[in-house]
Enzyme design. Structure first.
Site, PDB file in Angstrom:
ATOM      1  NE  ARG A   1       0.412  21.184 -14.195  1.00  0.00           N
ATOM      2  CZ  ARG A   1      -0.633  21.219 -13.360  1.00  0.00           C
ATOM      3  NH1 ARG A   1      -0.618  20.504 -12.257  1.00  0.00           N
ATOM      4  NH2 ARG A   1      -1.692  21.950 -13.621  1.00  0.00           N
TER       5      ARG A   1
ATOM      6  CG  ASP B   1      20.152   9.437  -4.884  1.00  0.00           C
ATOM      7  OD1 ASP B   1      20.372   8.632  -5.813  1.00  0.00           O
ATOM      8  OD2 ASP B   1      20.268  10.661  -5.004  1.00  0.00           O
TER       9      ASP B   1
ATOM     10  CE  LYS C   1      23.541  12.959 -12.671  1.00  0.00           C
ATOM     11  NZ  LYS C   1      23.362  13.004 -11.242  1.00  0.00           N
TER      12      LYS C   1
END
Ligand SMILES: *Cc1c(COP(=O)(O)O)cnc(C)c1O
Length: 380
Positions: free
Chosen positions: A56, A181, A206
């Protein structure tokens, strides 16, 4: 050596290979934690001399992804996250705390709009949404507690190309952080960090991944801000899994090949559909590059077309509420990505029932054009 019993043998016969193996590709470190030889070894880690402790908080595969995208965007630092949305969350929380204010574009991706408008608002971070096509309105929305300008390099689904230099200019005048973005444009077409943005976000789900088989995100940019974003990723548990990071790195290697082909195909499809009498409007940023600018084409069908019939007639082109895979796919923004927007806001943006977003793939351009022309023909 003690003779271990069966149960113990099962666990400890699986030995890590200690040969000087030089695999061509980084192996997948599918492990939740890393071992230490003794207390001195642990101390070395906490002094910053050891490598890894717990996945993590860091893992070779996830670090590889963050660093690779940073390098490609021309930024000094990067951190990989579990999704595009968690990348946005980590990026925004690196720049803002409770009581701060954000000015964001009013045509953001639906999930980003929702995150800012609802979730972050509840945490005391308020956002004003304005059209970034009019920077005067952006400037007027800046308050004394504004910390951040937030926008996208190419918007979804109407493909407005942001004037990033002007946005960065405005942010600098007011000492604000700029987050962009860059999911739709990808570093193949645009590098917001080089244009002066402080942080750049990708939904690696994407184009960075490119094969519709992972969910991941990346935040890259200035070292200090990325360090803060990394803390958020660790403390909020927004890390990506090693296997998904590994797959994403594999996808990233072919980004240029995919984007070149997808962009060329998109431009050809956009040109073909412009001359179709049953297509009311074609949204494609033609004027930004000879080659084309991005691989998304959005069309508004004429009212004569039965939209549902059109979707059914699309043969191998599937409806999928995402984009950017190597296959050509379509989505219906009104029922998916922009569902969360209030109907009035949606209409004001021009997202009607007839609007279809096409994510153009790497098939042969003639076949792509044909499948759309036929579907339109068969649904009037
Ligand atoms: C998909 C998308 C996101 C969200 O990414 P996830 O990986 O789905 O969390 C953010 N911004 C844009 C522009 C997107 O297309």
């Amino acid at each position: 050596m003690l003779a271990d019993r069966f149960e113990t043998k099962l666990l400890h016969s699986v030995k890590k290979q200690k040969l000087p193996i030089k695999s061509k590709v980084t192996p997948i470190y599918q492990t939740s934690a890393f071992t230490f030889e003794d207390l001195d070894d642990l101390e070395r880690f906490y002094r910053g001399e050891g490598n890894y402790l717990y996945t993590r908080s860091g893992n070779p595969n996830t670090d590889e992804l963050g660093e690779a995208v940073a390098a490609i965007e021309g930024a000094p630092a990067g951190v990989a996250t579990s999704s595009g949305i968690s990348a946005i969350l980590a990026g925004v929380l690196a720049a803002c705390k409770s009581g701060d204010h954000i000015v964001a574009a009013d045509d953001l991706y639906g999930g980003s709009f929702h995150l800012l408008k609802n979730e972050l608002n509840q945490l005391g971070i308020e956002t004003t949404f304005v059209p970034f096509s009019d920077l005067q309105q952006v400037e007027q929305a800046i308050q004394s507690n504004t910390k951040l300008l937030y926008t996208e390099s190419i918007t979804n689904p109407l493909l407005r190309v942001e004037n990033l230099e002007a946005v960065v200019d405005l942010a600098k005048r007011y000492s604000l952080v700029t987050i962009v973005d860059n999911t739709f444009a990808t570093p193949y077409h645009c590098n917001p960090y080089i244009l002066g943005a402080d942080l750049v976000i990708h939904s690696a789900t994407k184009y960075i991944g490119g094969h519709s088989d992972i969910t991941a995100g990346v935040v890259v940019g200035k070292e200090g801000l990325v360090a803060k974003a990394r803390k958020k990723v660790v403390n909020l548990g927004a890390n990506v899994s090693p296997f998904e990071a590994w797959l994403t790195c594999r996808g990233l290697k072919t980004l240029a090949l995919r984007m070149k082909s997808q962009t060329q195909n998109a431009r050809k499809l956009a040109e073909a559909l412009m001359t179709n009498e049953n297509v009311e409007k074609v949204y494609y940023p033609f004027d930004h590059s000879e080659e084309g600018f991005g691989a998304i084409v959005t069309i508004e069908l004429s009212k004569k077309v039965d939209v549902n019939k059109f979707f059914r007639a699309l043969s191998w082109v599937k409806i999928i509420p995402t984009l950017a895979g190597v296959e050509t796919t379509v989505s219906h923004p009104m029922s998916t990505s922009h569902r969360a927007l209030p109907p009035k806001a949606r209409e004001a943006l021009g997202i009607t029932k007839e609007v279809v977003r096409i994510s153009v793939g790497i098939e042969h351009s003639e076949d792509i054009i044909q499948v759309f022309e036929r579907a339109i023909e068969n649904s009037v």
